[in-house]
Design an enzyme around this catalytic site. Sequence first.
Site, PDB file in Angstrom:
ATOM      1  N   LYS A 144      18.277  44.549   3.024  1.00 30.22           N
ATOM      2  CA  LYS A 144      16.930  45.336   4.258  1.00 30.22           C
ATOM      3  C   LYS A 144      18.172  45.256   4.998  1.00 30.22           C
ATOM      4  O   LYS A 144      17.805  45.577   5.841  1.00 30.22           O
ATOM      5  CB  LYS A 144      16.865  43.007   4.905  1.00 30.22           C
ATOM      6  CG  LYS A 144      15.787  43.504   5.765  1.00 30.22           C
ATOM      7  CD  LYS A 144      16.824  42.825   7.207  1.00 30.22           C
ATOM      8  CE  LYS A 144      15.910  43.175   8.430  1.00 30.22           C
ATOM      9  NZ  LYS A 144      16.805  41.940   9.575  1.00 30.22           N
ATOM     10  N   ASN A 164      19.428  36.748  11.088  1.00 29.87           N
ATOM     11  CA  ASN A 164      19.512  35.110  12.361  1.00 29.87           C
ATOM     12  C   ASN A 164      19.329  35.376  13.357  1.00 29.87           C
ATOM     13  O   ASN A 164      20.046  34.241  13.953  1.00 29.87           O
ATOM     14  CB  ASN A 164      20.806  34.711  11.575  1.00 29.87           C
ATOM     15  CG  ASN A 164      20.435  34.560   9.742  1.00 29.87           C
ATOM     16  OD1 ASN A 164      21.642  35.341   9.470  1.00 29.87           O
ATOM     17  ND2 ASN A 164      19.471  33.932   9.534  1.00 29.87           N
ATOM     18  N   HIS A 220       8.844  39.034   8.455  1.00 28.68           N
ATOM     19  CA  HIS A 220       7.322  38.854   8.830  1.00 28.68           C
ATOM     20  C   HIS A 220       7.048  39.839   7.632  1.00 28.68           C
ATOM     21  O   HIS A 220       5.163  39.352   7.790  1.00 28.68           O
ATOM     22  CB  HIS A 220       7.944  39.800   9.902  1.00 28.68           C
ATOM     23  CG  HIS A 220       8.277  38.550  11.227  1.00 28.68           C
ATOM     24  ND1 HIS A 220       7.869  37.969  11.766  1.00 28.68           N
ATOM     25  CD2 HIS A 220       9.337  39.299  12.109  1.00 28.68           C
ATOM     26  CE1 HIS A 220       8.259  37.688  12.785  1.00 28.68           C
ATOM     27  NE2 HIS A 220       9.376  38.109  13.482  1.00 28.68           N
TER      28      HIS A 220
END
Length: 275
Positions: free
Chosen positions: A156, A59, A176
């Site tokens: 992730k 974040n 992305h």
Amino acid sequence: TGPFPSARRPPARDFYAAVRYLAGRHGDPECWIGKGDGCSRFERPRVLDSLVRTILSQNTTDITSQRAFASLNRAYGGDYAKVRDAPTADVATAIRVGGLADIKAGRIQTILRTLTEEQHGVDAPAEAQPSLEHLRDMDDEAIKDSLTRFKGVGPKTVSCVLMFALNRQDFPVDTHVWQLARTLGWVPKSATREQTYEHLNRVVPNELKHDLHVLMVEHGKRDGHGAAGIRGAIAKAAAGGDSKSVVVKSEQGSPPAAVKIEVDAPPLGEAPASP
């Protein structure tokens, strides 16, 4: 198998074409690898460093997460025993620039305390150092189980540790990669990040996973999530207009300074083997 058993399976050719196009547009990924979690295939970072840096990157931007990790190192000299035992408010102050400092500090300290107790016992001396180096000798699934038990460590984050710190053939999916994969039709528009991760790890050729991930992230940062150029490269490859080879710099189990390997693009229409 996988989250989309009835969906079109992109041929391996598409991924080779994407790497060729993106490397031509943005350059060798080794030139800017590590700006986020600071780990390069040509280094051997501590696994715990990679995990902490990836947590700090959540974040926020690469620049601020890099600053947060550098600030943490200045404050505690890279000594995770000191980070573990410091007041949480002090650790949060050290990483404040990276955002969500109080949450991240608490989670990092919980991980450090758990590792210390598991590795040194409940009465461990203050100087006992937590470590994740034992993960190097574990298989991928065991590593995932070991890390995802910690709050705030999701697919992730674990995938980044696997790929960057452990040189495993995994394909992390950040925002992305997720957005571009949906734009390119590699996954359905309705795919979640977790589904995208599971699907792409099945279909992206292992030797391309590192470079394709890094290049897609860089493309998202520089050019956004438009994919007209990538689509054009894929269409050209499908028509037989691009047969150049792809330079792959390492494979699972290769040493950090792996010799470059030339890998020819697969024949037109060839799909990757089923897992």
